[in-house]
Write a protein that holds these residues in place. Sequence first.
Motif, PDB file in Angstrom:
ATOM      1  N   PRO A   1     -28.718  34.464 -45.591  1.00 55.17           N
ATOM      2  CA  PRO A   1     -29.147  34.068 -44.236  1.00 55.17           C
ATOM      3  C   PRO A   1     -27.951  33.931 -43.297  1.00 55.17           C
ATOM      4  O   PRO A   1     -26.843  33.580 -43.717  1.00 55.17           O
ATOM      5  CB  PRO A   1     -29.843  32.719 -44.474  1.00 55.17           C
ATOM      6  N   VAL A   2     -28.171  34.213 -42.046  1.00 52.13           N
ATOM      7  CA  VAL A   2     -27.102  34.308 -41.066  1.00 52.13           C
ATOM      8  C   VAL A   2     -26.263  33.032 -40.984  1.00 52.13           C
ATOM      9  O   VAL A   2     -25.074  33.072 -40.660  1.00 52.13           O
ATOM     10  CB  VAL A   2     -27.701  34.655 -39.675  1.00 52.13           C
ATOM     11  N   TYR A   3     -26.851  31.882 -41.316  1.00 52.83           N
ATOM     12  CA  TYR A   3     -26.153  30.602 -41.197  1.00 52.83           C
ATOM     13  C   TYR A   3     -25.046  30.437 -42.236  1.00 52.83           C
ATOM     14  O   TYR A   3     -24.168  29.579 -42.079  1.00 52.83           O
ATOM     15  CB  TYR A   3     -27.147  29.455 -41.344  1.00 52.83           C
ATOM     16  N   PHE A   4     -25.085  31.212 -43.309  1.00 52.17           N
ATOM     17  CA  PHE A   4     -24.196  30.965 -44.447  1.00 52.17           C
ATOM     18  C   PHE A   4     -23.267  32.141 -44.744  1.00 52.17           C
ATOM     19  O   PHE A   4     -22.751  32.258 -45.848  1.00 52.17           O
ATOM     20  CB  PHE A   4     -25.041  30.656 -45.691  1.00 52.17           C
ATOM     21  N   ARG A   5     -23.051  32.995 -43.770  1.00 56.44           N
ATOM     22  CA  ARG A   5     -22.297  34.216 -44.048  1.00 56.44           C
ATOM     23  C   ARG A   5     -20.787  34.022 -44.024  1.00 56.44           C
ATOM     24  O   ARG A   5     -20.049  34.900 -44.475  1.00 56.44           O
ATOM     25  CB  ARG A   5     -22.734  35.314 -43.077  1.00 56.44           C
ATOM     26  N   GLU A   6     -20.322  32.910 -43.497  1.00 56.62           N
ATOM     27  CA  GLU A   6     -18.895  32.609 -43.637  1.00 56.62           C
ATOM     28  C   GLU A   6     -18.698  31.933 -44.993  1.00 56.62           C
ATOM     29  O   GLU A   6     -19.005  30.760 -45.167  1.00 56.62           O
ATOM     30  CB  GLU A   6     -18.398  31.692 -42.519  1.00 56.62           C
ATOM     31  N   ASP A   7     -18.196  32.676 -45.952  1.00 57.81           N
ATOM     32  CA  ASP A   7     -17.994  32.157 -47.306  1.00 57.81           C
ATOM     33  C   ASP A   7     -16.544  32.418 -47.695  1.00 57.81           C
ATOM     34  O   ASP A   7     -16.191  33.500 -48.166  1.00 57.81           O
ATOM     35  CB  ASP A   7     -18.954  32.829 -48.287  1.00 57.81           C
ATOM     36  N   LEU A   8     -15.699  31.410 -47.504  1.00 54.96           N
ATOM     37  CA  LEU A   8     -14.257  31.597 -47.652  1.00 54.96           C
ATOM     38  C   LEU A   8     -13.830  31.794 -49.099  1.00 54.96           C
ATOM     39  O   LEU A   8     -12.731  32.309 -49.340  1.00 54.96           O
ATOM     40  CB  LEU A   8     -13.519  30.404 -47.030  1.00 54.96           C
ATOM     41  N   PHE A   9     -14.629  31.403 -50.055  1.00 55.78           N
ATOM     42  CA  PHE A   9     -14.286  31.683 -51.446  1.00 55.78           C
ATOM     43  C   PHE A   9     -14.230  33.194 -51.710  1.00 55.78           C
ATOM     44  O   PHE A   9     -13.674  33.642 -52.709  1.00 55.78           O
ATOM     45  CB  PHE A   9     -15.294  31.045 -52.401  1.00 55.78           C
ATOM     46  N   GLY A  10     -14.812  33.971 -50.799  1.00 56.27           N
ATOM     47  CA  GLY A  10     -14.805  35.417 -50.948  1.00 56.27           C
ATOM     48  C   GLY A  10     -13.406  36.017 -50.945  1.00 56.27           C
ATOM     49  O   GLY A  10     -13.212  37.145 -51.431  1.00 56.27           O
ATOM     50  N   VAL A  11     -12.416  35.279 -50.425  1.00 50.38           N
ATOM     51  CA  VAL A  11     -11.046  35.814 -50.389  1.00 50.38           C
ATOM     52  C   VAL A  11     -10.485  35.980 -51.801  1.00 50.38           C
ATOM     53  O   VAL A  11      -9.490  36.677 -51.993  1.00 50.38           O
ATOM     54  CB  VAL A  11     -10.115  34.896 -49.556  1.00 50.38           C
ATOM     55  N   LEU A  12     -11.107  35.323 -52.774  1.00 50.48           N
ATOM     56  CA  LEU A  12     -10.625  35.422 -54.153  1.00 50.48           C
ATOM     57  C   LEU A  12     -11.181  36.639 -54.885  1.00 50.48           C
ATOM     58  O   LEU A  12     -10.782  36.929 -56.017  1.00 50.48           O
ATOM     59  CB  LEU A  12     -10.990  34.156 -54.933  1.00 50.48           C
ATOM     60  N   GLY A  13     -12.123  37.342 -54.252  1.00 50.21           N
ATOM     61  CA  GLY A  13     -12.691  38.525 -54.892  1.00 50.21           C
ATOM     62  C   GLY A  13     -13.351  38.192 -56.211  1.00 50.21           C
ATOM     63  O   GLY A  13     -14.128  37.229 -56.313  1.00 50.21           O
ATOM     64  N   ASN A  14     -13.007  38.944 -57.255  1.00 46.99           N
ATOM     65  CA  ASN A  14     -13.618  38.733 -58.566  1.00 46.99           C
ATOM     66  C   ASN A  14     -13.156  37.453 -59.254  1.00 46.99           C
ATOM     67  O   ASN A  14     -13.711  37.068 -60.289  1.00 46.99           O
ATOM     68  CB  ASN A  14     -13.327  39.932 -59.473  1.00 46.99           C
ATOM     69  N   GLU A  15     -12.140  36.797 -58.694  1.00 43.98           N
ATOM     70  CA  GLU A  15     -11.636  35.564 -59.305  1.00 43.98           C
ATOM     71  C   GLU A  15     -12.340  34.317 -58.763  1.00 43.98           C
ATOM     72  O   GLU A  15     -12.024  33.210 -59.209  1.00 43.98           O
ATOM     73  CB  GLU A  15     -10.130  35.441 -59.090  1.00 43.98           C
ATOM     74  N   ARG A  16     -13.240  34.500 -57.837  1.00 43.89           N
ATOM     75  CA  ARG A  16     -13.931  33.326 -57.288  1.00 43.89           C
ATOM     76  C   ARG A  16     -14.813  32.695 -58.364  1.00 43.89           C
ATOM     77  O   ARG A  16     -15.311  33.375 -59.277  1.00 43.89           O
ATOM     78  CB  ARG A  16     -14.779  33.703 -56.072  1.00 43.89           C
ATOM     79  N   PRO A  17     -15.067  31.380 -58.295  1.00 41.93           N
ATOM     80  CA  PRO A  17     -15.963  30.737 -59.263  1.00 41.93           C
ATOM     81  C   PRO A  17     -17.394  31.254 -59.099  1.00 41.93           C
ATOM     82  O   PRO A  17     -17.757  31.814 -58.064  1.00 41.93           O
ATOM     83  CB  PRO A  17     -15.878  29.255 -58.881  1.00 41.93           C
ATOM     84  N   ASP A  18     -18.216  31.064 -60.140  1.00 41.33           N
ATOM     85  CA  ASP A  18     -19.633  31.423 -60.037  1.00 41.33           C
ATOM     86  C   ASP A  18     -20.212  30.791 -58.786  1.00 41.33           C
ATOM     87  O   ASP A  18     -19.959  29.620 -58.485  1.00 41.33           O
ATOM     88  CB  ASP A  18     -20.393  30.923 -61.267  1.00 41.33           C
ATOM     89  N   TYR A  19     -21.017  31.571 -58.070  1.00 41.13           N
ATOM     90  CA  TYR A  19     -21.486  31.050 -56.786  1.00 41.13           C
ATOM     91  C   TYR A  19     -22.939  31.378 -56.465  1.00 41.13           C
ATOM     92  O   TYR A  19     -23.521  30.813 -55.533  1.00 41.13           O
ATOM     93  CB  TYR A  19     -20.604  31.559 -55.648  1.00 41.13           C
ATOM     94  N   ARG A  20     -23.568  32.309 -57.198  1.00 42.81           N
ATOM     95  CA  ARG A  20     -24.955  32.633 -56.871  1.00 42.81           C
ATOM     96  C   ARG A  20     -25.758  32.795 -58.164  1.00 42.81           C
ATOM     97  O   ARG A  20     -25.244  33.250 -59.170  1.00 42.81           O
ATOM     98  CB  ARG A  20     -25.045  33.902 -56.027  1.00 42.81           C
ATOM     99  N   TRP A  21     -27.008  32.403 -58.081  1.00 48.20           N
ATOM    100  CA  TRP A  21     -27.855  32.392 -59.259  1.00 48.20           C
ATOM    101  C   TRP A  21     -29.276  32.828 -58.903  1.00 48.20           C
ATOM    102  O   TRP A  21     -29.775  32.511 -57.811  1.00 48.20           O
ATOM    103  CB  TRP A  21     -27.944  30.988 -59.851  1.00 48.20           C
ATOM    104  N   ILE A  22     -29.928  33.526 -59.830  1.00 48.87           N
ATOM    105  CA  ILE A  22     -31.370  33.674 -59.755  1.00 48.87           C
ATOM    106  C   ILE A  22     -31.948  32.558 -60.617  1.00 48.87           C
ATOM    107  O   ILE A  22     -31.424  32.243 -61.692  1.00 48.87           O
ATOM    108  CB  ILE A  22     -31.847  35.060 -60.241  1.00 48.87           C
ATOM    109  N   ILE A  23     -33.008  31.924 -60.112  1.00 47.05           N
ATOM    110  CA  ILE A  23     -33.584  30.768 -60.801  1.00 47.05           C
ATOM    111  C   ILE A  23     -35.072  31.031 -61.016  1.00 47.05           C
ATOM    112  O   ILE A  23     -35.809  31.297 -60.060  1.00 47.05           O
ATOM    113  CB  ILE A  23     -33.418  29.477 -59.968  1.00 47.05           C
ATOM    114  N   ILE A  24     -35.506  30.929 -62.274  1.00 44.89           N
ATOM    115  CA  ILE A  24     -36.915  31.116 -62.602  1.00 44.89           C
ATOM    116  C   ILE A  24     -37.328  30.009 -63.566  1.00 44.89           C
ATOM    117  O   ILE A  24     -36.609  29.722 -64.528  1.00 44.89           O
ATOM    118  CB  ILE A  24     -37.178  32.491 -63.245  1.00 44.89           C
ATOM    119  N   GLY A  25     -38.471  29.396 -63.305  1.00 43.96           N
ATOM    120  CA  GLY A  25     -38.919  28.354 -64.215  1.00 43.96           C
ATOM    121  C   GLY A  25     -40.382  28.009 -64.010  1.00 43.96           C
ATOM    122  O   GLY A  25     -40.940  28.215 -62.929  1.00 43.96           O
ATOM    123  N   PRO A  26     -41.027  27.450 -65.050  1.00 42.62           N
ATOM    124  CA  PRO A  26     -42.427  27.039 -64.946  1.00 42.62           C
ATOM    125  C   PRO A  26     -42.559  25.704 -64.228  1.00 42.62           C
ATOM    126  O   PRO A  26     -41.548  25.039 -63.935  1.00 42.62           O
ATOM    127  CB  PRO A  26     -42.853  26.911 -66.415  1.00 42.62           C
TER     128      PRO A  26
END
Length: 497
Positions: free
Chosen positions: A286-311
Motif C-alpha cells: 500500500p502507498v502508505y508503506f512504500r518507504e522501507d529503509l531496510f531495503g538498502v540492505l538488499g538480501n541481507e535485510r532481516p525477514d520482513y514479509r509473511w503469508i499467513i494462513i490459519g483456521p
Amino acid sequence: MPKYKNLLLTSKRRKSKSKKRKLIQRETLNQGIEEDEDEGGFKLKIAAPSQEHGVQPLGNLYFNPGSVNVRNTGLGNLQILTDELVLDILGLLGATHLGILATVTKSFYIFANHEPLWRNLVLEQLKGEFLFNGSWKSTYVAAYHPKFQLSGDGESNLKIIDFYSDYLFQSWLCANLEMKPKWLRRDNITRVRGLSVEDFITKFEEPNKPVLLEGCLDNWPAIEKWSRDYLTTVVGDVEFAVGPVEMKLENYFRYSDRTREERPLYLFDPKFAEKVPVLDSEYDVPVYFREDLFGVLGNERPDYRWIIIGPAGSGSSFHIDPNSTSAWNAVITGSKKWVLFPPDVVPPGVHPSPDGAEVACPVSIIEWFMNFYDDTKNWEKKPIECICKAGEVMFVPNGWWHLVINLEESIAITQNYVSRRNLLNVLEFLKKPNAKELVSGTTDRENLHDKFKTAIEGAYPGTIQKLEKKAEEAKRAEEQRVSFWDSAKADAFKFSF
C-alpha cells in the motif's frame, strides 16, 4: 480454579446409577457452558466433541464429598505433582512407552492420551510429512501402524468417571469455545478511507497511532484470486513454514479443517515470495508503506514479509514486532480480532523480561480472553480493538503490544518496515548491548546495526543527522513546555476576583 458458572454437579445427581450419571454430567456441563454470555457462561462450537475422556473441572469434586478423584489414586505417589509437571515428565517418553503407560491406571490413561504429547511426537518424528487424521494420536498411529485403526474424530471411546482436573478440562474448553459476543463488541480504532500519504504520516505514523485503512487492496489480484483451490494449484508441492515444520499447503488445509486444539498450528512463511514468485506479483505494498529503509540492505535485510494462513482460533498471542519496526497487515480472506496496547502499557497476563529478550505469556489466546479481558474495562488506558475484515489493512506502529485471533479461516499478508519516522528507534534497538538476543530475522544479529547505519549513510547522506537534530529539538521543546498545574503551583494558587 477456573470460574465456570453452573458447571458444578449436585450430590443428589451423583448418587444415581453410573450410566445415568454420565448422561447427567454431559448435560449439566453443557448447560453451564451454553449460558447467556452476559451471565458469565460460555458457548461451545457446534462441532465440539464431548469432554476429553470425561475429564471434569475440579469444582465438581468439591460439591460431591463422597467421590474420590481417580486422578490421585491412579497416580500413586506422583499425585503430589501438578498436572503440568506430570505432563512434562511424560513428554520425555516415546510413543511405545506412552501406550504402555496408558494401560496401567485410569489416571495414566488420561494423561498418556493428552493430545499435545502426541502432537510433539508427530512434529518431532514426522516433521511436516504427515496427514492429519482428526487427532494427533491417530495421526501418529496411522503413520507408523497403518493397519491399526483409531478413531480420528476427537471423540474418545473410553470415558473415565470421577477424574477431576482444572488444567486438563480448561485445555479442552479453550479448544472448543466460541468467542463470546462481548469480546468482539468493542471497536474503538480509527477507520479511514482515501487518506493521503501526508495525512497518514502526520495523523498516525508520526504520533505512533494505530489505524485501520479501508480501500487499500481494491486493485490487488490476490483479493479475487487467492482461494483455496487457486493457492493449492499455484504452489503445488512447495512447502511452507508451519510452526516448527515445513508442510505442503494441501496437507496444511487438511489439518486446519480437522483440528480442534487450543493452539492450532499457524502457517507463517517469510520466504513465500521467493518460493512462489507469482504470489509476489499479485499484491502491492500500500502507498502508505512504500518507504522501507531496510531495503538498502538488499538480501541481507532481516525477514520482513509473511503469508499467513490459519483456521478459526489460530493467531498470535501478545507480542511486539521485531527490531522495533512498524508493520501493516492486510486481510485477503476471512477476518481477525485485534487487541492492541500502547508501548508503555503491558497487557494483563503478559510478563516481559527486564531486558525485553523474552516475553512470558503462559496462556493461550482464548484463555487470555477468559481470564484477563474483563480486567481492562476500568483501565485508564484501554486497549484499542477492532475486527479487521477482508480488504482492510491494519497499521501497527512500532512498540505496540498486539494480539490477533482469526475468527474464521483467514489468509493475510503482513510486512514490517522502517521509515524515517521510526529509523532512529530501529537504530537504537539494533545497538543495544544484548542485540544478539533481541534482534531477529537474520543470522548476523551482532553486526546488523553497523551494516544498516553504513548503508543508510551511503544511500541517504545526512538523513540520520537531520533526524537526530529534529528529535533533539522536539525533546527540548517538550522539556520547556510548562503545564497549567506547574504554573499554578508557581503562583501559589493566587486568585483575583
